[in-house]
Write a protein that holds these residues in place. Structure first.
Motif, PDB file in Angstrom:
ATOM      1  N   TYR B   5       3.389   7.810  84.308  1.00  0.00           N
ATOM      2  CA  TYR B   5       4.626   8.071  83.582  1.00  0.00           C
ATOM      3  C   TYR B   5       4.382   8.052  82.078  1.00  0.00           C
ATOM      4  O   TYR B   5       4.774   8.948  81.344  1.00  0.00           O
ATOM      5  CB  TYR B   5       5.671   7.002  83.913  1.00  0.00           C
ATOM      6  N   VAL B   8       1.922  10.901  80.887  1.00  0.00           N
ATOM      7  CA  VAL B   8       2.540  12.228  80.933  1.00  0.00           C
ATOM      8  C   VAL B   8       3.577  12.374  79.825  1.00  0.00           C
ATOM      9  O   VAL B   8       3.606  13.365  79.100  1.00  0.00           O
ATOM     10  CB  VAL B   8       3.166  12.479  82.315  1.00  0.00           C
ATOM     11  N   ILE B  12       3.265  15.052  76.829  1.00  0.00           N
ATOM     12  CA  ILE B  12       4.241  16.122  76.602  1.00  0.00           C
ATOM     13  C   ILE B  12       4.782  16.073  75.181  1.00  0.00           C
ATOM     14  O   ILE B  12       4.894  17.100  74.507  1.00  0.00           O
ATOM     15  CB  ILE B  12       5.388  16.044  77.635  1.00  0.00           C
ATOM     16  N   ALA B  15       2.106  17.316  72.884  1.00  0.00           N
ATOM     17  CA  ALA B  15       1.934  18.760  73.015  1.00  0.00           C
ATOM     18  C   ALA B  15       3.077  19.487  72.313  1.00  0.00           C
ATOM     19  O   ALA B  15       2.859  20.449  71.567  1.00  0.00           O
ATOM     20  CB  ALA B  15       1.885  19.140  74.490  1.00  0.00           C
ATOM     21  N   VAL B  19       2.771  22.417  69.318  1.00  0.00           N
ATOM     22  CA  VAL B  19       3.033  23.851  69.440  1.00  0.00           C
ATOM     23  C   VAL B  19       3.981  24.279  68.325  1.00  0.00           C
ATOM     24  O   VAL B  19       4.894  23.549  67.940  1.00  0.00           O
ATOM     25  CB  VAL B  19       3.644  24.241  70.797  1.00  0.00           C
ATOM     26  N   GLY B  27      10.989  24.054  75.820  1.00  0.00           N
ATOM     27  CA  GLY B  27      10.648  24.072  77.243  1.00  0.00           C
ATOM     28  C   GLY B  27       9.983  22.768  77.657  1.00  0.00           C
ATOM     29  O   GLY B  27      10.310  22.177  78.687  1.00  0.00           O
ATOM     30  N   LEU B  28       9.078  22.323  76.828  1.00  0.00           N
ATOM     31  CA  LEU B  28       8.360  21.088  77.138  1.00  0.00           C
ATOM     32  C   LEU B  28       9.320  19.903  77.191  1.00  0.00           C
ATOM     33  O   LEU B  28       9.281  19.086  78.123  1.00  0.00           O
ATOM     34  CB  LEU B  28       7.276  20.831  76.090  1.00  0.00           C
ATOM     35  N   ALA B  31      11.412  20.080  80.253  1.00  0.00           N
ATOM     36  CA  ALA B  31      10.647  19.687  81.442  1.00  0.00           C
ATOM     37  C   ALA B  31      10.536  18.168  81.519  1.00  0.00           C
ATOM     38  O   ALA B  31      10.725  17.559  82.580  1.00  0.00           O
ATOM     39  CB  ALA B  31       9.260  20.306  81.400  1.00  0.00           C
ATOM     40  N   VAL B  34      13.899  16.706  82.574  1.00  0.00           N
ATOM     41  CA  VAL B  34      14.175  16.898  84.003  1.00  0.00           C
ATOM     42  C   VAL B  34      13.310  15.967  84.839  1.00  0.00           C
ATOM     43  O   VAL B  34      13.779  15.309  85.767  1.00  0.00           O
ATOM     44  CB  VAL B  34      13.925  18.378  84.393  1.00  0.00           C
ATOM     45  N   ALA B  35      12.037  15.876  84.442  1.00  0.00           N
ATOM     46  CA  ALA B  35      11.123  15.019  85.204  1.00  0.00           C
ATOM     47  C   ALA B  35      11.609  13.575  85.178  1.00  0.00           C
ATOM     48  O   ALA B  35      11.640  12.897  86.210  1.00  0.00           O
ATOM     49  CB  ALA B  35       9.717  15.111  84.621  1.00  0.00           C
TER      50      ALA B  35
END
Lengths: 415, 352, 303
Positions: B5, B8, B12, B15, B19, B27-28, B31, B34-35
């Motif tokens: 957890y 990740v 994210i 990352a 970007v 988007g990241l 995601a 949601v996760a």
């Protein structure tokens, strides 16, 4: 590309579903120590006993010897496990930044609860950690057996009831040691027996110390003594002389300290010499058992109780003391025998709960068996009353001479 | 599994920070959101969500302090005091202590308001002080507050604190001893706080904070009411801490003064320094990394060491870790590991 | 009355230790404007060094005659010197790079250094208080019925001597002038040929050595030390420096004694649990209402 990363992340997150390994647990497989166990091949089902104690920081020296007592019991009880079962002890640390921490303690028992193999918990060491844990273990019907937590309100009174509010009628917390009030009254009686009438009471303004001092105050007064005043220590200070000047002005026969050596108990005793109180008796609970580490020979004239029998003296304990020495090549700590007994109670309950059926028992089964415990341990025979306290509480009284603590006598308190 | 957890989530956020493409970034984050929302459907491990909720509480704290330190440049070394005020607000008003049983949701707001009020009370007389003096005043405040809670035994339970706090409930359903509802509350609060933090940064107020941070005198000459603006930072920062305190207290069902010591304040400052003061993703990562180290890695290392007979007391190295982070980052990468582009330029520009 | 005097004497002794620590705080702040948060931990380190030296000398109890003078001198000077070196190292490694950074950066670093030192000491001597030998005999004389110990007299005397010595050093020597010049305007001082790095190093050397002296003194006086002592004592000494007027050497001394007395009286009148609260409340009040402290003007005037 980015999207792939995100999906990968999601997949990784979902992949951990169903896994129920706890977070901060490290499994101490006792098999390394019991390689001589009769038939390791049959050891199929693993059942665990969680151990939560302060293993780092200020309490570590006592915490680790306590942990070792519990682990030794689990190793030895391995022999008595029914066929097909392996018993493991899982020890975790509830100290954060060197101090026992209620939040960490609660997190630890949650991880025990999340591990289906854990059927009972031994611990904690400190009362305020217990206050954070009991509501959690109570809600999960998990038996918890405290080796050294002495605060009265964990098992008695309205506060104890609030702690178990999820299952108000189910006692899940038991302890093999006695309580503050009994330590307090034993010390009050002892002070009176030495002819002390005027007490000055100081505490370190922390949970354990405050409770203990409260109990002493109550009993000492009830027995006809006079409490001259009550004071509290400041945190993070090394100068207690201002306070002791007040004490000296009150001319007490005895100074009672509720607290532990490291929160000021040691310095207080030392500095008593600086204000002409060196000859005045100094009383405390089990928190000042290590008084001499700070006060050295100036600890002389101090007395304390342990909420445990003197294991070195009890005939039933000789085997344990020997086994402990053989296993860890060190002497037992103040609560090693208690922890051994606590783990013995837990393992014994698990074994009885497995019983003839042979399946893994539920935690509720184990709790029910703990409540009806009746076994012999290094600290005497143990059974619990309706609140989870031992029916046969034993205290030991110690004093200091030449900077060494010496055993005075055992005190058997009747309910 | 808990590591997954944390790693990740950290990966994210890092990352997303790297970007440049706004859509990929969104988007990241989407995601990740949601996760996190769905995780309890698949993983029913109560203990995991307990740690995650704790981590979330620290994320809220770090984001709150970030407004004070990161945005407005006011070093607050007693931030744990507001955390304590939030926690005690819940403890005193939703427990048998005074037989008050106000609802959790109301107390969230009340505690935030209380903490903000104390932020203003502390801030009003002190904000004209120079930065380092202010830091010491806040430190003093942070020392005093828990000691007062400890000494006023009659009202606060003294060193024992207050136990058996009410379980929050949601539409009549009590949270009980489950941690997953708290996890969702924390997620919700983080979303709220993030919304605030991001919008504030780009608002008039946010620009005023940054102006003060860079040059207070110049800011005043530009017509910024520096006192009001600083007070706003203090009050908002404190209110986030109050929110975190309520959730913390309710989840633990216990408050005691020893939970809010100076070390907690320094821990939160370390999170900011590590991640990058002023940059929201950086602060989040800083908080996650330190919670992971503190609540997961160190205790585990400690037990592993203890059990192989090595009594290397890893629990003893918390101080060292915070200290090393503070020193190393300030010396070698003052903008933190994950700075905002703007901050990085400012610092390197200043140095040049 | 008797109790009042007893508390006063106790407060002055306690204040002597705060004063010794506050001197170092005030010097460093006066010259480079840095709150050296780690200063309190250097003080604790001083008591650890002294303890180590005494142990190495085989001292475990009270000393008399020549041994008293020699061993105490070795331990005192040794602790001061080692602390001075530590102070210089801290400045070189942790603060020098940040001399031109935003003001908060070195403060944050200083907190970091403080934590690192505490941790080193915790690992070195353990998390519990450690016993310190009672090297200096402590016969007492009674003044108006109040017992005053030899240690108390020595302690206060030492603090005053150090303060006066430091004052003379700063006002009457070349190096002292260099320090004052550096404090006033670093660039101008440099242009006048003053080696800034050396001057600041010297400041840390002296300030930290004084903390080392305080560490030794407190070890003897309390016969114990603890890795975390520096946090509380450091904060109180800082309060003392601010109360007296930070940057002002006489002020540090005055503030030290005042804080000691206030703490003593607060314990006496309000109870031990309120003594810290009282001192920190004074810190806040002074900073808010009179940031320049009681004596106002700093010795090291800053541009």
């Amino acid at each position: 590309m980015r999207l792939i990363l995100a999906t990968a992340a999601l997949a990784a997150l979902t992949a951990c579903s169903g896994n129920s390994s706890g977070t901060k647990t490290n499994t101490t497989t006792t098999t390394s120590a019991v390689t001589a166990a009769p038939s390791p091949a049959t050891a199929g089902t693993v059942v665990k006993i969680g151990i939560d104690l302060p293993l780092s920081g200020g309490d570590a020296s006592v915490g680790i010897s306590t942990e070792q007592g519990a682990l030794l019991a689990i190793e030895q009880m391995q022999k008595s496990m029914p066929r097909g079962f392996t018993l493991q002890g899982v020890a975790v640390d509830d100290a954060v930044q060197g101090v026992h921490n209620p939040e960490q303690g609660a997190a630890n028992v949650r991880s025990f609860i999340s591990d289906n193999a854990v059927l009972a918990v031994v611990g904690p060491y400190n009362s305020n950690v217990a206050r954070a844990q009991i509501p959690v273990t109570n809600a999960a019907s998990m038996a918890q057996i405290g080796p050294s937590v002495v605060a009265d309100n964990l098992t008695l009174g309205p506060e104890a009831k609030q702690l178990r509010r999820t299952n108000p009628n189910l006692i899940t917390f038991f302890r093999v040691c006695t309580t503050d009030s009994r330590q307090g009254s034993a010390l009050a009686q002892f002070a009176q027996s030495l002819g002390y009438k005027r007490a000055y009471i100081i505490d370190d303004n922390e949970t354990y110390g405050l409770d203990l001092a409260d109990r002493f105050e109550k009993d000492f007064t009830a027995d006809g003594g006079t409490v001259l005043a009550r004071d509290h220590l400041a945190k993070n200070t090394q100068d207690f002389k201002a306070l002791l000047l007040k004490v000296a002005a009150a001319k007490p026969d005895v100074v009672f300290f509720g607290g532990v050596t490291s929160t000021g108990g040691g310095l207080l005793r030392k500095q008593m010499y600086g204000v002409g109180l060196g000859k005045v008796a100094y009383f405390g609970g089990d928190g000042i058992a290590d008084l001499a580490t700070v006060a050295g020979a100036q600890a002389d004239g101090s007395y304390y109780t342990l909420a445990a029998p003197n294991a070195e003296k009890l005939p039933a304990a000789q085997a344990f003391v020997k086994a402990y020495r053989a296993r860890y090549s060190s002497d037992i700590g103040p609560y090693s025998a208690n922890a051994y007994a606590a783990a013995q109670v837990a393992a014994n309950a698990v074994i009885r709960a497995i019983g003839k059926g042979g399946g893994v028992p539920s935690r509720a089964d184990v709790v029910a068996r703990v409540a009806t415990t009746k076994i012999e341990t290094p600290i005497g025979s143990i059974s619990f009353d309706k609140n989870g306290d031992v029916t046969n509480p034993v205290l030991s009284l110690y004093g200091f001479k030449n900077g060494q603590s010496y055993f005075i006598r055992q005190i058997q308190l009747k309910l | 599994m808990i590591y997954v957890y944390f790693l990740v989530a950290i990966a994210i956020v890092v990352a997303a920070q790297r970007v440049g493409n706004l859509r990929a970034k969104r988007g990241l984050y989407f995601a990740l959101g949601v996760a996190l929302l769905c995780a309890p459907i698949f993983d029913r491990n109560d203990a995991t969500f307990n740690v995650l909720a704790d981590a979330g509480i620290f994320v809220i704290l770090a984001l709150g302090l970030n407004i004070v330190v990161g945005y407005a440049g006011l070093l607050d070394l007693g931030y744990a005091a507001f955390f304590a005020i939030g926690a005690y607000t819940y403890a005193m008003m939703a427990s048998p202590q005074f037989n008050l049983h106000l609802p959790f949701w109301l107390l969230l707001f009340l505690a935030a308001a209380f903490a903000a009020l104390f932020g203003i009370i502390l801030g009003a007389p002190t904000l004209r002080l120079r930065g380092d003096y202010l830091a010491i005043v806040t430190l003093g405040f942070g020392e005093i507050v828990p000691q007062i809670f400890q000494n006023l035994t009659k009202y606060t339970g003294g060193p024992n604190g207050i136990g058996a706090l009410d379980f929050p409930s949601f539409f009549g359903r009590s949270f009980g001893q489950n941690t997953i509802p708290y996890y969702y509350v924390v997620l919700g609060l983080i979303a709220l706080v993030l919304l605030f933090a991001n919008n504030l940064r780009d608002s008039r107020l946010g620009r005023a904070w940054m102006a003060i941070r860079e040059d207070e005198l110049a800011a005043r000459h530009m017509g910024i009411n520096t006192t009001a603006v600083k007070l706003a930072a203090f009050a908002l920062g404190a209110s986030f801490s109050g929110l975190a305190g309520v959730v913390f207290a309710a989840k633990l069902s216990l408050v005691s003064p020893d939970l809010f010591q100076f070390q907690v304040s320094v821990l939160i400052v370390s999170m900011l320094v590590l991640g990058g003061m002023g940059n929201v993703p950086g602060v989040v990562v800083g908080a996650l990394v330190l919670v992971l180290v503190n609540n997961v890695v160190l205790p585990q290392a400690n037990v592993i060491a203890a059990n192989v007979g090595l009594h290397v007391d890893f629990g003893n190295y918390h101080f060292f870790i915070y200290g090393a982070i503070l020193v190393a980052i300030m010396l070698f990468r003052p903008e933190g590991l994950l700075p905002s582009r703007q901050r990085k330029e400012e610092l390197h520009h200043a140095a040049a | 009355m008797h109790e009042f005097l007893a508390q006063l004497v106790n407060g002055i002794s306690l204040g002597g230790i705060y004063a010794l620590i506050a001197l170092g705080y005030t010097m460093v702040y006066g010259i480079i404007g840095l709150i050296n948060f780690a200063h309190g931990d250097v003080y604790t380190l001083g008591s650890f060094f002294a303890l180590t030296i005494l142990t190495a000398l085989g001292v475990s109890g009270e000393l008399h005659g020549v041994a008293l003078v020699v061993d105490v001198a070795i331990a005192l000077i040794g602790a001061a010197l080692l602390c001075g070196i530590v102070g210089v190292l801290i400045e070189r490694l942790a603060y020098r790079r940040l001399r031109n950074a935003p003001r908060l950066a070195p403060l944050i670093t200083a907190i970091g250094v403080s934590f690192i030192l505490e941790n080193i000491m915790q690992v070195w001597k353990g998390p519990s208080p450690v016993s310190f030998p009672a090297v200096v005999p402590n016969p007492s004389i009674a003044v108006a019925g109040v017992a005053i110990g030899a240690q108390q007299i020595l302690l206060v005397g030492l603090a005053v001597v150090m303060m006066v010595g430091l004052q003379l050093f700063i006002h009457n020597t070349r190096l002292g002038r260099a320090m004052r010049a550096t404090a006033q305007d670093r660039d101008a001082a440099q242009l006048m040929g003053i080696n800034i790095n050396k001057t600041i190093m010297l400041t840390f050397l002296i300030g930290s050595a004084l903390a080392g002296v305080a560490g030794f003194v407190s070890g003897v006086y309390y016969q114990s030390t603890w890795f975390f002592n520096g946090f509380g004592a450091g904060l109180k000494a800082f309060t003392a420096a601010v109360l007296g007027g930070i940057g002002n050497i006489g002020g540090a001394m005055l503030g030290g004694f005042l804080i000691g007395i206030i703490e003593s009286f607060a314990t006496w009148k309000f109870g031990g649990q309120w003594s810290n609260v009282t001192v920190f409340a004074i810190l806040i009040l002074v900073l808010v209402f009179r940031p320049s402290g009681l004596l106002g003007e700093a010795v090291f005037e800053r541009a």
